[in-house]
Design a protein around this motif. Sequence first.
Motif, PDB file in Angstrom:
ATOM      1  N   LYS A 141       7.915  -9.526  -5.889  1.00 55.82           N
ATOM      2  CA  LYS A 141       8.276  -8.916  -4.600  1.00 55.82           C
ATOM      3  C   LYS A 141       8.427  -9.956  -3.491  1.00 55.82           C
ATOM      4  O   LYS A 141       9.291  -9.817  -2.630  1.00 55.82           O
ATOM      5  CB  LYS A 141       7.298  -7.812  -4.209  1.00 55.82           C
ATOM      6  N   PHE A 177      -8.947  -9.536  -6.564  1.00 56.35           N
ATOM      7  CA  PHE A 177      -8.120  -8.436  -7.051  1.00 56.35           C
ATOM      8  C   PHE A 177      -7.283  -8.866  -8.251  1.00 56.35           C
ATOM      9  O   PHE A 177      -6.841  -8.064  -9.029  1.00 56.35           O
ATOM     10  CB  PHE A 177      -7.193  -7.925  -5.953  1.00 56.35           C
ATOM     11  N   PHE A 236      -9.132  -1.914   4.405  1.00 53.93           N
ATOM     12  CA  PHE A 236      -7.666  -1.975   4.303  1.00 53.93           C
ATOM     13  C   PHE A 236      -7.032  -1.106   5.389  1.00 53.93           C
ATOM     14  O   PHE A 236      -5.996  -1.461   5.945  1.00 53.93           O
ATOM     15  CB  PHE A 236      -7.185  -1.526   2.913  1.00 53.93           C
ATOM     16  N   ARG A 269      -8.224 -10.297   6.226  1.00 49.22           N
ATOM     17  CA  ARG A 269      -7.829 -10.722   4.881  1.00 49.22           C
ATOM     18  C   ARG A 269      -8.926 -11.522   4.141  1.00 49.22           C
ATOM     19  O   ARG A 269      -9.276 -11.204   3.014  1.00 49.22           O
ATOM     20  CB  ARG A 269      -6.542 -11.545   4.961  1.00 49.22           C
ATOM     21  N   ASN A 306      -7.376 -14.455  -5.933  1.00 48.12           N
ATOM     22  CA  ASN A 306      -8.408 -13.633  -5.284  1.00 48.12           C
ATOM     23  C   ASN A 306      -8.985 -12.647  -6.279  1.00 48.12           C
ATOM     24  O   ASN A 306      -8.482 -12.489  -7.384  1.00 48.12           O
ATOM     25  CB  ASN A 306      -7.828 -12.932  -4.044  1.00 48.12           C
ATOM     26  N   ARG A 357      -4.637  -2.234   8.358  1.00 52.84           N
ATOM     27  CA  ARG A 357      -3.341  -1.548   8.488  1.00 52.84           C
ATOM     28  C   ARG A 357      -3.122  -1.060   9.926  1.00 52.84           C
ATOM     29  O   ARG A 357      -2.015  -1.179  10.461  1.00 52.84           O
ATOM     30  CB  ARG A 357      -3.322  -0.360   7.502  1.00 52.84           C
ATOM     31  N   ARG A 362       3.361  -5.339   0.909  1.00 55.85           N
ATOM     32  CA  ARG A 362       2.242  -4.437   0.583  1.00 55.85           C
ATOM     33  C   ARG A 362       1.770  -3.656   1.800  1.00 55.85           C
ATOM     34  O   ARG A 362       1.637  -4.192   2.889  1.00 55.85           O
ATOM     35  CB  ARG A 362       1.011  -5.176   0.045  1.00 55.85           C
ATOM     36  N   ASP A 401       0.694  -7.365  -9.124  1.00 52.68           N
ATOM     37  CA  ASP A 401       0.684  -8.791  -8.797  1.00 52.68           C
ATOM     38  C   ASP A 401       1.592  -9.523  -9.785  1.00 52.68           C
ATOM     39  O   ASP A 401       1.559  -9.251 -10.976  1.00 52.68           O
ATOM     40  CB  ASP A 401      -0.750  -9.330  -8.891  1.00 52.68           C
ATOM     41  N   LYS A 441       2.466  -8.883   6.284  1.00 48.78           N
ATOM     42  CA  LYS A 441       1.874  -8.535   4.994  1.00 48.78           C
ATOM     43  C   LYS A 441       0.497  -7.936   5.199  1.00 48.78           C
ATOM     44  O   LYS A 441      -0.119  -8.121   6.240  1.00 48.78           O
ATOM     45  CB  LYS A 441       1.834  -9.762   4.080  1.00 48.78           C
ATOM     46  N   THR A 469      -3.013   0.688  -1.432  1.00 48.36           N
ATOM     47  CA  THR A 469      -4.303   1.398  -1.319  1.00 48.36           C
ATOM     48  C   THR A 469      -4.319   2.613  -2.242  1.00 48.36           C
ATOM     49  O   THR A 469      -5.312   2.885  -2.921  1.00 48.36           O
ATOM     50  CB  THR A 469      -4.551   1.858   0.140  1.00 48.36           C
ATOM     51  N   TYR A 496      -4.447   0.842  -5.919  1.00 46.23           N
ATOM     52  CA  TYR A 496      -5.631   0.024  -6.242  1.00 46.23           C
ATOM     53  C   TYR A 496      -6.957   0.718  -5.932  1.00 46.23           C
ATOM     54  O   TYR A 496      -7.863   0.708  -6.753  1.00 46.23           O
ATOM     55  CB  TYR A 496      -5.598  -1.302  -5.477  1.00 46.23           C
ATOM     56  N   GLN A 497      -7.078   1.271  -4.715  1.00 41.23           N
ATOM     57  CA  GLN A 497      -8.376   1.857  -4.359  1.00 41.23           C
ATOM     58  C   GLN A 497      -8.503   3.314  -4.823  1.00 41.23           C
ATOM     59  O   GLN A 497      -9.529   3.715  -5.340  1.00 41.23           O
ATOM     60  CB  GLN A 497      -8.608   1.809  -2.833  1.00 41.23           C
TER      61      GLN A 497
END
Length: 191
Positions: free
Chosen positions: A13, A144, A59, A42, A142, A63, A84, A9, A35, A89, A92-93
Amino acid sequence: MILIFEGIDGSGKTTQIKLLSKELRKRKIKYYLTKEPKEPLRSVILKNKFHPLVYFFLFNADRARNFLQIRKYLKKKYWILIDRSFPSTFAYQWALGGLDKVIDKKLLLKINKISTFSLYPDKVFIFDLPAEIAYSRLKKENIFEDKSLNYFKKLRKVYLKLSKIFKWHVIDSSKSKEEVFEEVKKILKLC
Ligand code: TYD
């Protein structure tokens, strides 16, 4: 042509996506910009705290919706620009969120293939810069983004590691936005 734009973040980008969109319009190249995550999922994803496995499926559901739309534009020969997608994924996940303890890499890739209808991007750009700079740019809109500097350092490391494995393009985004964009154009052979 499918292009995915990634980075921690605050990596810049979104600015690069805007510059590329402008360039494509100038060249009369049709493009579809999207996005992830996008509405309606979202708001659910970004405003709630879930177990990494639940995030993973949310996610992926988002997707699949996105790629259904992407398929339509690909048929019309549009360029696809995605702000993204699955690399987030993976970072982050899977690598940071603890999902690696629940799902192995093979299964992760298999589910990813299903969610993307076996469409693999032509290029993945990773906009990379020191975590401290990215962190200082954050608006923390947010959950994240509600993380420590240390988390961002780890995230950067993960992106760089994944880039080596998957041969994604790492771009030094601590340079000026013009210089970074020159790099993007060079990779896309738009010079
Ligand atoms: P967003 O406001 O779109 O952030 P950015 O402008 O930096 O892209 O928020 C998306 C957040 O969701 C971001 O912090 C990364 C996270 N994310 C995941 O954790 N996994 C994913 O698969 C995706 C697509 C995003």
